[in-house]
Each structure stands twice: as C-alpha cells, then as structure tokens.
Design a protein around this motif. Sequence first.
Motif, short mmCIF file in Angstrom:
data_model
loop_
_atom_site.label_atom_id
_atom_site.label_comp_id
_atom_site.label_asym_id
_atom_site.label_seq_id
_atom_site.Cartn_x
_atom_site.Cartn_y
_atom_site.Cartn_z
N THR A 35 -4.82 -4.21 -14.87
CA THR A 35 -3.95 -5.36 -14.69
C THR A 35 -4.59 -6.61 -15.26
O THR A 35 -5.82 -6.71 -15.35
CB THR A 35 -3.61 -5.60 -13.21
OG1 THR A 35 -4.77 -6.07 -12.54
CG2 THR A 35 -3.09 -4.34 -12.56
N LYS A 38 -4.72 -10.72 -10.59
CA LYS A 38 -4.71 -9.99 -9.33
C LYS A 38 -3.29 -9.55 -8.97
O LYS A 38 -2.36 -10.36 -8.99
CB LYS A 38 -5.26 -10.88 -8.21
CG LYS A 38 -5.42 -10.17 -6.90
CD LYS A 38 -6.10 -11.05 -5.87
CE LYS A 38 -6.32 -10.28 -4.59
NZ LYS A 38 -7.02 -11.06 -3.60
N PRO A 39 -3.10 -8.27 -8.65
CA PRO A 39 -1.79 -7.80 -8.21
C PRO A 39 -1.40 -8.47 -6.90
O PRO A 39 -2.24 -8.80 -6.08
CB PRO A 39 -1.99 -6.29 -8.01
CG PRO A 39 -3.21 -5.96 -8.79
CD PRO A 39 -4.07 -7.18 -8.77
N TYR A 50 2.43 -6.65 -10.61
CA TYR A 50 1.27 -6.92 -11.45
C TYR A 50 1.70 -7.15 -12.88
O TYR A 50 2.83 -6.83 -13.27
CB TYR A 50 0.26 -5.76 -11.37
CG TYR A 50 0.78 -4.45 -11.94
CD1 TYR A 50 0.49 -4.08 -13.25
CD2 TYR A 50 1.54 -3.58 -11.17
CE1 TYR A 50 0.97 -2.89 -13.77
CE2 TYR A 50 2.01 -2.40 -11.68
CZ TYR A 50 1.72 -2.05 -12.99
OH TYR A 50 2.19 -0.87 -13.51
#
Length: 71
Positions: A35, A38-39, A50
Amino acid sequence: MKWLFSAAVLGLVVLASGCSSNYVMATKDGKMIMTDGKPKIDKETGLVKYTDDSGHELQINGDEVSSIVER
C-alpha cells in the motif's frame, strides 16, 4: 549566509512532508498487498481502505486481512 540556512531548512521541511509510510497487508489466503500510505479501517462496514502502488483507491474486507505491517 542567513538565506542559505533558510533554504536548507525549507528543503528539509519539504522532503519530510513528502514522505509517507508504506505498508504491507497480509491476507489470510497468503497474498501480500503493498500500500501507499497507511490503510484505514472503517469500523462501520468492516472494510479496509487503501491506496495501491499505482495510486488506485481499493477496499478489502477486514476479515480477509491477517496483518498490516509498516515497511
């Protein structure tokens, strides 16, 4: 000399603000999802939102995610 110091400080601030942490999400079926940033976990829906490395915003069911680790 003073302007050089100011330019250096400004350059460091710009560099630091452009850095975002990247993460790896491991799924229960063994996939690794890289990703960009940060998700975010939506507590209402249970979805993990994400952005992938290509800049696409995606979602995955939180039940499918086994771990999220900063890389």
